[in-house]
Design a protein around this motif. Structure first.
Motif, PDB file in Angstrom:
ATOM      1  N   GLY A 152       0.807  -1.203   0.000  1.00  0.00           N
ATOM      2  CA  GLY A 152       0.000   0.000   0.000  1.00  0.00           C
ATOM      3  C   GLY A 152       0.846   1.261   0.000  1.00  0.00           C
ATOM      4  N   GLN A 153       0.193   2.393   0.181  1.00  0.00           N
ATOM      5  CA  GLN A 153       0.838   3.700   0.349  1.00  0.00           C
ATOM      6  C   GLN A 153       1.318   4.330  -0.949  1.00  0.00           C
ATOM      7  OE1 GLN A 153       3.773   3.585   3.514  1.00  0.00           O
ATOM      8  NE2 GLN A 153       2.358   2.585   4.931  1.00  0.00           N
ATOM      9  N   GLU A 154       1.019   3.726  -2.098  1.00  0.00           N
ATOM     10  CA  GLU A 154       1.325   4.371  -3.370  1.00  0.00           C
ATOM     11  C   GLU A 154       0.173   5.320  -3.675  1.00  0.00           C
ATOM     12  OE1 GLU A 154       3.407   5.724  -5.665  1.00  0.00           O
ATOM     13  OE2 GLU A 154       4.279   3.727  -5.873  1.00  0.00           O
ATOM     14  N   ALA A 155       0.449   6.619  -3.751  1.00  0.00           N
ATOM     15  CA  ALA A 155      -0.616   7.609  -3.924  1.00  0.00           C
ATOM     16  C   ALA A 155      -0.180   8.657  -4.940  1.00  0.00           C
ATOM     17  CB  ALA A 155      -0.974   8.259  -2.594  1.00  0.00           C
ATOM     18  N   ASP A 156      -0.113   8.254  -6.189  1.00  0.00           N
ATOM     19  CA  ASP A 156       0.317   9.130  -7.270  1.00  0.00           C
ATOM     20  C   ASP A 156      -0.840   9.321  -8.245  1.00  0.00           C
ATOM     21  OD1 ASP A 156       1.547   9.758 -10.022  1.00  0.00           O
ATOM     22  OD2 ASP A 156       3.256   9.988  -8.681  1.00  0.00           O
ATOM     23  N   PRO A 157      -1.073  10.516  -8.736  1.00  0.00           N
ATOM     24  CA  PRO A 157      -2.189  10.742  -9.657  1.00  0.00           C
ATOM     25  C   PRO A 157      -2.154   9.878 -10.912  1.00  0.00           C
ATOM     26  CG  PRO A 157      -1.349  12.846  -8.860  1.00  0.00           C
ATOM     27  CD  PRO A 157      -0.393  11.790  -8.372  1.00  0.00           C
ATOM     28  N   LEU A 158      -0.981   9.400 -11.308  1.00  0.00           N
ATOM     29  CA  LEU A 158      -0.865   8.613 -12.531  1.00  0.00           C
ATOM     30  C   LEU A 158      -0.774   7.116 -12.277  1.00  0.00           C
ATOM     31  CD1 LEU A 158       1.629  10.796 -14.629  1.00  0.00           C
ATOM     32  CD2 LEU A 158      -0.847  10.607 -14.908  1.00  0.00           C
ATOM     33  N   ILE A 159      -0.878   6.669 -11.014  1.00  0.00           N
ATOM     34  CA  ILE A 159      -0.724   5.241 -10.701  1.00  0.00           C
ATOM     35  C   ILE A 159      -2.021   4.696 -10.102  1.00  0.00           C
ATOM     36  CG2 ILE A 159       0.541   3.515  -9.372  1.00  0.00           C
ATOM     37  CD1 ILE A 159       2.965   5.338  -9.446  1.00  0.00           C
ATOM     38  N   PHE A 160      -2.462   3.553 -10.636  1.00  0.00           N
ATOM     39  CA  PHE A 160      -3.587   2.806 -10.085  1.00  0.00           C
ATOM     40  C   PHE A 160      -3.098   1.408  -9.709  1.00  0.00           C
ATOM     41  CE2 PHE A 160      -5.608   6.174 -12.339  1.00  0.00           C
ATOM     42  CZ  PHE A 160      -6.835   6.394 -11.709  1.00  0.00           C
ATOM     43  N   CYS A 161      -3.615   0.875  -8.603  1.00  0.00           N
ATOM     44  CA  CYS A 161      -3.160  -0.421  -8.087  1.00  0.00           C
ATOM     45  C   CYS A 161      -4.348  -1.376  -8.056  1.00  0.00           C
ATOM     46  CB  CYS A 161      -2.568  -0.252  -6.694  1.00  0.00           C
ATOM     47  SG  CYS A 161      -1.144   0.887  -6.657  1.00  0.00           S
ATOM     48  N   THR A 162      -4.144  -2.586  -8.570  1.00  0.00           N
ATOM     49  CA  THR A 162      -5.263  -3.514  -8.751  1.00  0.00           C
ATOM     50  C   THR A 162      -5.109  -4.818  -7.976  1.00  0.00           C
ATOM     51  OG1 THR A 162      -4.240  -4.254 -10.823  1.00  0.00           O
ATOM     52  CG2 THR A 162      -5.948  -2.568 -10.989  1.00  0.00           C
ATOM     53  N   GLY A 163      -4.215  -4.834  -6.994  1.00  0.00           N
ATOM     54  CA  GLY A 163      -4.083  -5.973  -6.095  1.00  0.00           C
ATOM     55  C   GLY A 163      -4.394  -5.560  -4.665  1.00  0.00           C
ATOM     56  N   PRO A 164      -4.469  -6.529  -3.737  1.00  0.00           N
ATOM     57  CA  PRO A 164      -4.794  -6.227  -2.345  1.00  0.00           C
ATOM     58  C   PRO A 164      -3.678  -5.490  -1.613  1.00  0.00           C
ATOM     59  CG  PRO A 164      -5.117  -8.565  -2.850  1.00  0.00           C
ATOM     60  CD  PRO A 164      -4.356  -7.975  -3.986  1.00  0.00           C
ATOM     61  N   VAL A 165      -4.071  -4.827  -0.522  1.00  0.00           N
ATOM     62  CA  VAL A 165      -3.153  -4.076   0.339  1.00  0.00           C
ATOM     63  C   VAL A 165      -3.362  -4.535   1.792  1.00  0.00           C
ATOM     64  CG1 VAL A 165      -2.993  -2.075  -1.190  1.00  0.00           C
ATOM     65  CG2 VAL A 165      -4.868  -2.209   0.465  1.00  0.00           C
ATOM     66  N   PRO A 166      -2.531  -4.065   2.745  1.00  0.00           N
ATOM     67  CA  PRO A 166      -2.613  -4.587   4.121  1.00  0.00           C
ATOM     68  C   PRO A 166      -3.988  -4.530   4.763  1.00  0.00           C
ATOM     69  CG  PRO A 166      -0.565  -3.403   3.840  1.00  0.00           C
ATOM     70  CD  PRO A 166      -1.330  -3.204   2.577  1.00  0.00           C
ATOM     71  N   ALA A 167      -4.770  -3.480   4.490  1.00  0.00           N
ATOM     72  CA  ALA A 167      -6.106  -3.400   5.089  1.00  0.00           C
ATOM     73  C   ALA A 167      -6.998  -4.542   4.637  1.00  0.00           C
ATOM     74  CB  ALA A 167      -6.760  -2.061   4.728  1.00  0.00           C
ATOM     75  N   GLN A 168      -6.654  -5.153   3.485  1.00  0.00           N
ATOM     76  CA  GLN A 168      -7.454  -6.253   2.942  1.00  0.00           C
ATOM     77  C   GLN A 168      -6.858  -7.624   3.251  1.00  0.00           C
ATOM     78  OE1 GLN A 168      -7.096  -4.356  -0.895  1.00  0.00           O
ATOM     79  NE2 GLN A 168      -9.305  -4.071  -1.039  1.00  0.00           N
ATOM     80  N   GLN A 169      -5.631  -7.651   3.741  1.00  0.00           N
ATOM     81  CA  GLN A 169      -4.971  -8.918   4.063  1.00  0.00           C
ATOM     82  C   GLN A 169      -4.686  -9.024   5.557  1.00  0.00           C
ATOM     83  OE1 GLN A 169      -1.754  -8.401   0.929  1.00  0.00           O
ATOM     84  NE2 GLN A 169      -2.366 -10.491   0.436  1.00  0.00           N
ATOM     85  N   VAL A 170      -3.819  -8.156   6.061  1.00  0.00           N
ATOM     86  CA  VAL A 170      -3.391  -8.238   7.461  1.00  0.00           C
ATOM     87  C   VAL A 170      -4.543  -7.950   8.419  1.00  0.00           C
ATOM     88  CG1 VAL A 170      -1.881  -7.223   9.203  1.00  0.00           C
ATOM     89  CG2 VAL A 170      -0.999  -7.684   6.907  1.00  0.00           C
ATOM     90  N   GLU A 171      -5.283  -6.887   8.173  1.00  0.00           N
ATOM     91  CA  GLU A 171      -6.304  -6.454   9.137  1.00  0.00           C
ATOM     92  C   GLU A 171      -7.404  -7.489   9.371  1.00  0.00           C
ATOM     93  OE1 GLU A 171      -7.776  -2.498   8.631  1.00  0.00           O
ATOM     94  OE2 GLU A 171      -5.767  -1.630   8.479  1.00  0.00           O
ATOM     95  N   PRO A 172      -7.915  -8.163   8.329  1.00  0.00           N
ATOM     96  CA  PRO A 172      -8.912  -9.202   8.623  1.00  0.00           C
ATOM     97  C   PRO A 172      -8.308 -10.532   9.057  1.00  0.00           C
ATOM     98  CG  PRO A 172      -8.717  -8.923   6.248  1.00  0.00           C
ATOM     99  CD  PRO A 172      -7.849  -7.876   6.889  1.00  0.00           C
ATOM    100  N   LEU A 173      -7.111 -10.858   8.556  1.00  0.00           N
ATOM    101  CA  LEU A 173      -6.538 -12.179   8.811  1.00  0.00           C
ATOM    102  C   LEU A 173      -6.051 -12.351  10.244  1.00  0.00           C
ATOM    103  CD1 LEU A 173      -5.421 -14.963   7.964  1.00  0.00           C
ATOM    104  CD2 LEU A 173      -3.389 -13.775   7.089  1.00  0.00           C
ATOM    105  N   ILE A 174      -5.314 -11.369  10.774  1.00  0.00           N
ATOM    106  CA  ILE A 174      -4.672 -11.529  12.084  1.00  0.00           C
ATOM    107  C   ILE A 174      -5.697 -11.751  13.200  1.00  0.00           C
ATOM    108  CG2 ILE A 174      -3.248 -10.401  13.833  1.00  0.00           C
ATOM    109  CD1 ILE A 174      -1.640 -11.520  11.477  1.00  0.00           C
ATOM    110  N   PRO A 175      -6.737 -10.920  13.339  1.00  0.00           N
ATOM    111  CA  PRO A 175      -7.716 -11.183  14.415  1.00  0.00           C
ATOM    112  C   PRO A 175      -8.415 -12.527  14.251  1.00  0.00           C
ATOM    113  CG  PRO A 175      -7.996  -8.981  13.513  1.00  0.00           C
ATOM    114  CD  PRO A 175      -7.038  -9.691  12.622  1.00  0.00           C
ATOM    115  N   TRP A 176      -8.737 -12.880  13.010  1.00  0.00           N
ATOM    116  CA  TRP A 176      -9.398 -14.165  12.751  1.00  0.00           C
ATOM    117  C   TRP A 176      -8.504 -15.325  13.180  1.00  0.00           C
ATOM    118  CZ3 TRP A 176      -8.049 -18.364   9.760  1.00  0.00           C
ATOM    119  CH2 TRP A 176      -9.052 -19.316   9.524  1.00  0.00           C
ATOM    120  N   LEU A 177      -7.218 -15.256  12.819  1.00  0.00           N
ATOM    121  CA  LEU A 177      -6.279 -16.326  13.133  1.00  0.00           C
ATOM    122  C   LEU A 177      -6.064 -16.448  14.639  1.00  0.00           C
ATOM    123  CD1 LEU A 177      -4.211 -18.420  11.967  1.00  0.00           C
ATOM    124  CD2 LEU A 177      -2.509 -16.596  12.166  1.00  0.00           C
TER     125      LEU A 177
END
Length: 378
Positions: A108-133
């Motif tokens: 995560g943390q890439e925030a450039d007007p010319l860049i778009f990101c199409t894969g998951p970031v920590p809020a979508q991986q770490v944040e749900p996984l760790i409490p569940w595990l």
């Protein structure tokens, strides 16, 4: 006849990440062929210019320069390692002012007007996984063996936050070169510390020796849990099943996701590229598919290749059907809402154990005042 619309794709078709880069190249070929079979875009053929970055960042940088200055492409996609994204960003975005779509799960943390990101970031991986595990296993003590570059360092910061917020502790956090092979001292510390969960961010080619040495020490046999958020079917193929038995991962797609579109897309990929690198999520295949399809949708909506108009359309682009489910760009964030899944490895295959539903990326709004020439973290 009108000139072709040029799409540049940079991916690691040789070197340690070739198993992933070849899959990304295959996906790009498949999608561009589909677009041309449907008549292209704006009445023009789409030309794919495919470059091999050879898992060497300086090569990726040179290929980005070629695509911008020589080929004059309309968009660039590609890169797996975050360091490769940064290598592409210099000539493509900072200097070349060209739209760039990064397809890999990352920190995560890439925030450039010319860049778009199409894969998951920590809020979508770490944040749900760790409490569940932690709730599922009762584990409290984590160890963080890592490759030494930006993705593991940011991921580990997020893991530390999630673990401590849920009453756990970090027993150790260590960094090594990506090709490091002797982890015996690290494994000894893991075993001696009473660690219950190893959150792994070692990467190819160093991940094989680490998993072997951890297994041989008896970590899993004594009840330890291993987590690796980028692991998917390609990675399981490289290691003996015993080395990854029970491993947890969290991604936007696994091959066992059973919605009709995901199944048909996988079948079509495998029929076009039999025996080749697998269509997976952790290796950026899903992000490459989404990136190309969302860009094409944005071009159609804009009715032009004018970059500012395409970016405005891409900022709210949606895929009603995609690998793992729908995908929707969060306006202003340049990242996607994605369906996310937790999976566990058994006998060398992943089984989805939790469908998390749609998860927000929670990335920063790309500010109009931010300049692409600002330095990026190393």
């Amino acid at each position: 006849m009108k000139d072709a619309i040029k799409v540049g794709v940079i991916t690691d078709q040789t070197g340690p990440l070739s198993f992933a880069g070849i899959a990304n190249a295959n996906v790009a070929r498949m999608v561009v062929a589909d677009l041309n079979e449907e008549g292209g875009l704006l009445g023009r053929r789409v030309e794919l210019i495919l470059e091999d970055s050879a898992t060497i960042d300086s090569v990726a940088e040179a290929k980005a320069t070629k695509l911008v200055e020589h080929d004059r492409v309309d968009v660039i996609l590609g890169g797996i390692y975050s360091s490769t994204r940064q290598a592409i960003k210099g000539p493509a975005v900072v200097k070349g002012r060209t739209l760039y779509i990064y397809p890999e799960q990352y920190e995560g943390q890439e925030a450039d007007p010319l860049i778009f990101c199409t894969g998951p970031v920590p809020a979508q991986q770490v944040e749900p996984l760790i409490p569940w595990l932690m709730q599922k296993t009762g584990a409290k003590k984590f160890y963080l063996p890592s490759a030494d570059y930006i993705w593991p360092r940011v991921m580990n910061k997020k893991v530390r936050e999630a673990v401590t917020a849920n009453g756990g502790t970090i027993a150790g956090e260590e960094y090594y070169p990506v090709d490091h092979a002797d982890y015996r001292a690290t494994v000894e510390r893991i075993m001696a510390s009473g660690t219950e969960v190893v959150f792994n961010t070692t990467v190819p080619p160093g991940f094989g020796p680490f998993f072997e040495q951890l297994h041989d020490a008896g970590f899993q046999k004594r009840g330890g849990h291993v987590v690796c958020t980028y692991f998917e079917e390609n990675f399981l193929d490289f290691l003996p099943a015993a080395h990854t038995e029970g491993l947890y991962s969290c991604l936007d797609y696994y091959q066992t996701v059973s919605d009709p579109f995901s199944k048909s897309l996988l079948a079509r990929y495998e029929s076009m590229f039999p025996g080749s690198a697998k269509f997976t999520s952790g290796s950026a295949s899903t992000g490459m598919y989404r990136g190309l399809m969302l860009w094409a949708a944005a071009v159609r909506e804009a009715g032009t290749l004018n970059q500012a108009d395409v970016i405005r359309a891409l900022d709210h682009a949606k895929l009603a059907r995609g690998p793992g489910g729908t995908a929707e760009m969060v306006p202003g964030q340049h990242h996607l809402r994605l369906n996310m899944y937790i999976a566990q490895a058994h006998n060398g295959k992943f089984e989805v154990v939790k469908d998390l539903g749609v998860i927000e990326p929670k990335e920063a709004i790309v500010g109009a005042a931010q300049k692409s020439s600002e330095p990026v973290a190393a």
